[in-house]
Scaffold this motif. Structure first.
Motif, PDB file in Angstrom:
ATOM      1  N   ILE A  80      46.292  66.893 -55.821  1.00  0.00           N
ATOM      2  CA  ILE A  80      46.656  68.194 -55.249  1.00  0.00           C
ATOM      3  C   ILE A  80      46.682  69.279 -56.322  1.00  0.00           C
ATOM      4  O   ILE A  80      46.089  70.357 -56.165  1.00  0.00           O
ATOM      5  N   GLU A  81      47.368  69.015 -57.410  1.00  0.00           N
ATOM      6  CA  GLU A  81      47.524  70.013 -58.467  1.00  0.00           C
ATOM      7  C   GLU A  81      46.165  70.438 -59.032  1.00  0.00           C
ATOM      8  O   GLU A  81      45.899  71.638 -59.227  1.00  0.00           O
ATOM      9  N   GLY A  82      45.302  69.474 -59.293  1.00  0.00           N
ATOM     10  CA  GLY A  82      43.997  69.785 -59.861  1.00  0.00           C
ATOM     11  C   GLY A  82      43.099  70.547 -58.900  1.00  0.00           C
ATOM     12  O   GLY A  82      42.359  71.449 -59.301  1.00  0.00           O
ATOM     13  N   CYS A  83      43.157  70.179 -57.601  1.00  0.00           N
ATOM     14  CA  CYS A  83      42.339  70.887 -56.610  1.00  0.00           C
ATOM     15  C   CYS A  83      42.822  72.326 -56.437  1.00  0.00           C
ATOM     16  O   CYS A  83      42.013  73.246 -56.245  1.00  0.00           O
ATOM     17  N   ARG A 115      49.842  77.791 -50.289  1.00  0.00           N
ATOM     18  CA  ARG A 115      49.325  77.685 -48.920  1.00  0.00           C
ATOM     19  C   ARG A 115      48.285  76.571 -48.906  1.00  0.00           C
ATOM     20  O   ARG A 115      47.809  76.136 -49.974  1.00  0.00           O
ATOM     21  N   PRO A 116      47.893  76.091 -47.728  1.00  0.00           N
ATOM     22  CA  PRO A 116      46.814  75.100 -47.694  1.00  0.00           C
ATOM     23  C   PRO A 116      45.496  75.695 -48.179  1.00  0.00           C
ATOM     24  O   PRO A 116      45.250  76.897 -48.044  1.00  0.00           O
ATOM     25  N   LEU A 117      44.647  74.851 -48.736  1.00  0.00           N
ATOM     26  CA  LEU A 117      43.260  75.249 -48.951  1.00  0.00           C
ATOM     27  C   LEU A 117      42.602  75.354 -47.579  1.00  0.00           C
ATOM     28  O   LEU A 117      42.780  74.466 -46.733  1.00  0.00           O
ATOM     29  N   PRO A 172      45.844  65.420 -48.681  1.00  0.00           N
ATOM     30  CA  PRO A 172      45.421  65.103 -47.311  1.00  0.00           C
ATOM     31  C   PRO A 172      44.451  66.156 -46.777  1.00  0.00           C
ATOM     32  O   PRO A 172      44.667  67.361 -46.966  1.00  0.00           O
ATOM     33  N   VAL A 173      43.403  65.685 -46.112  1.00  0.00           N
ATOM     34  CA  VAL A 173      42.401  66.577 -45.519  1.00  0.00           C
ATOM     35  C   VAL A 173      42.587  66.556 -44.006  1.00  0.00           C
ATOM     36  O   VAL A 173      42.340  65.546 -43.348  1.00  0.00           O
ATOM     37  N   ASP A 188      50.680  71.398 -48.748  1.00  0.00           N
ATOM     38  CA  ASP A 188      49.797  70.683 -49.673  1.00  0.00           C
ATOM     39  C   ASP A 188      48.729  69.932 -48.892  1.00  0.00           C
ATOM     40  O   ASP A 188      48.691  68.701 -48.822  1.00  0.00           O
ATOM     41  N   LEU A 189      47.843  70.716 -48.277  1.00  0.00           N
ATOM     42  CA  LEU A 189      46.789  70.197 -47.410  1.00  0.00           C
ATOM     43  C   LEU A 189      45.487  70.933 -47.677  1.00  0.00           C
ATOM     44  O   LEU A 189      45.497  72.094 -48.090  1.00  0.00           O
ATOM     45  N   LEU A 190      44.391  70.254 -47.411  1.00  0.00           N
ATOM     46  CA  LEU A 190      43.101  70.913 -47.224  1.00  0.00           C
ATOM     47  C   LEU A 190      42.894  70.981 -45.722  1.00  0.00           C
ATOM     48  O   LEU A 190      42.746  69.957 -45.059  1.00  0.00           O
TER      49      LEU A 190
END
Length: 414
Positions: free
Chosen positions: A134-137, A146-148, A336-337, A358-360
């Motif tokens: 999560i942190e790296g993305c 916010r979510p990606l 999580p996607v 913490d989501l895509l």
């Protein structure tokens, strides 16, 4: 000596404890008959051990074919079986062969599902887990708090390279964080992989030079291992930040080889998941499944979505998100996607039930089919998530945010 413990949900026409002993024997030192060399000393060191049996309900109809009950009754139970780490060491394929191999074919069972795996502490040292998580993305995309927001290139296959690059430009200008190839496209007759990477990254790099924001594009590198490594290197050299792997097709060893390169975030697409889990008494539960792929090193992992277009229940999706976000050793946490028929309307229930950003969060038609255009589709998703986190109702958000309001008009009844 460290042990690995697997939890199974079983159904059997026999006594559950006896069926569990058959499983333990078949998946370690035993077979259907005693053989020379299977000494007490050997069994003490290498035999699997039934740790517990918790009897559940009894039913009249078997879940899947197997041995026929003499009484017409089939007993369900939760059983825990453990193996010494000496049996397989740090070998994920052999671990899978042990925990998920021929045991599914044992006739004593009319249902068997791997529900969870308890891994020893040394696995956390031997396996590094996700390189980015999560942190790296978040760092790669510049998105915090916010979510990606992501989408998929559609149609899934058949677009020319020029058409694909055009869609990427539209989405980048719209403020998208993440785009991916569909799992059906890797290198096709009219979309050669290397040429598509060049065309897409030309757009993404130009946008990054202009704005400082680099869109993460997950190119589908799924293929033979050598081919995947070549494609991986192509993405790195072009300035990309992500590669997608169809993990069930490529397998644990192939996926781990890619993850071990540690230069790109790896988007783990679980297509084929329904085959592995859809039957309630066959296959593997996501709680166990995600642990294996985190050991392999994927940075992002699909979990379906709330009110999705597939078969999976909201409860199951929430459980999957929670499983991914649960800390595992001192490894980075997999992202999580959320996907499958998503638009901004599901953000409210997703946040209410998970309390995480913490989501895509992936939306295809929810972005591309927005009546005000793709840019408004991205904005609407951002608005929906802000409103959800701020505690607003969907109705209040519709009044405050015009782009989101148009999403409701378009997608609200779907």
């Amino acid at each position: 000596m460290e042990r690995i413990t697997a939890t199974y949900f079983i159904e059997t026409p026999f006594e559950p404890a006896k069926a569990a002993e058959v499983l333990a024997g078949e998946q370690s030192s035993g077979t259907f008959v005693a053989v020379p060399g299977e000494t007490a000393e050997l069994k003490e060191r290498f035999a699997a051990r039934v740790e517990s049996v918790e009897q559940l309900e009894t039913v009249d109809t078997p879940a899947i074919p197997g041995a026929t009950s003499a009484t017409g009754k089939y007993h369900r139970a939760i059983v825990k079986v453990s193996w010494s780490i000496e049996n397989f060491g740090y070998n994920l394929p052999v671990l899978i062969s042990t925990l998920q191999g021929n045991l599914y074919e044992i006739k004593q069972f009319t249902g068997l599902k791997l529900m969870d795996i308890e891994l020893p502490a040394s696995f956390g040292t031997h396996y590094a887990g996700p390189a980015f998580g999560i942190e790296g993305c978040r760092k790669l995309t510049g998105v915090n708090d916010r979510p990606l927001i992501g989408t998929i290139i559609k149609p899934s296959i058949g677009l020319s390279i020029e058409q694909t690059a055009g869609i990427v430009k539209t989405l980048a200008d719209a403020g998208i964080d993440f785009i991916k190839d569909d799992e059906l496209l890797s290198s096709s007759a009219n979309s050669n992989f290397n040429d598509r990477v060049d065309a897409v990254m030309k757009v993404i790099n130009a946008y990054a030079d202009k704005t400082g924001k680099k869109v993460m594009f997950a190119f589908n590198i799924s293929g033979e291992v050598d081919e995947m490594l070549q494609r991986y290197e192509k993405i790195v050299n072009a300035g990309g930040t992500c590669a997608m792997v169809s993990i069930n097709s490529v397998g644990l060893a192939g996926t781990k080889k890619i993850c071990d390169q540690k230069q790109l975030a790896i988007h783990g697409h679980r297509n084929g998941w329904g085959m592995l889990t859809r039957h309630p008494l066959l296959g593997i539960n996501f709680k166990a499944y995600q642990k294996l792929w985190r050991l392999a090193g994927v940075d992002q992992l699909h979990v379906n979505g709330i009110q999705n277009k597939f078969w999976e229940s909201d409860d199951s999706v929430v459980s999957s998100i929670e499983a991914c976000l649960k800390p595992m050793y001192n490894h980075k946490t997999v992202m999580p996607v959320v996907s499958s028929g998503q638009w901004g309307g599901q953000a409210f229930e997703t946040y209410r039930r998970t309390k995480t950003v913490d989501l895509l969060y992936m939306a295809g038609g929810g972005i591309m089919a927005h009546p005000m255009g793709a840019a408004a589709g991205v904005t609407a998703l951002q608005q929906a998530w802000k409103a959800a986190v701020d505690g607003m109702s969907l109705e209040d958000a519709a009044i405050q945010y015009p782009e989101f309001n148009k999403s409701i008009e378009k997608f609200g009844n779907k």
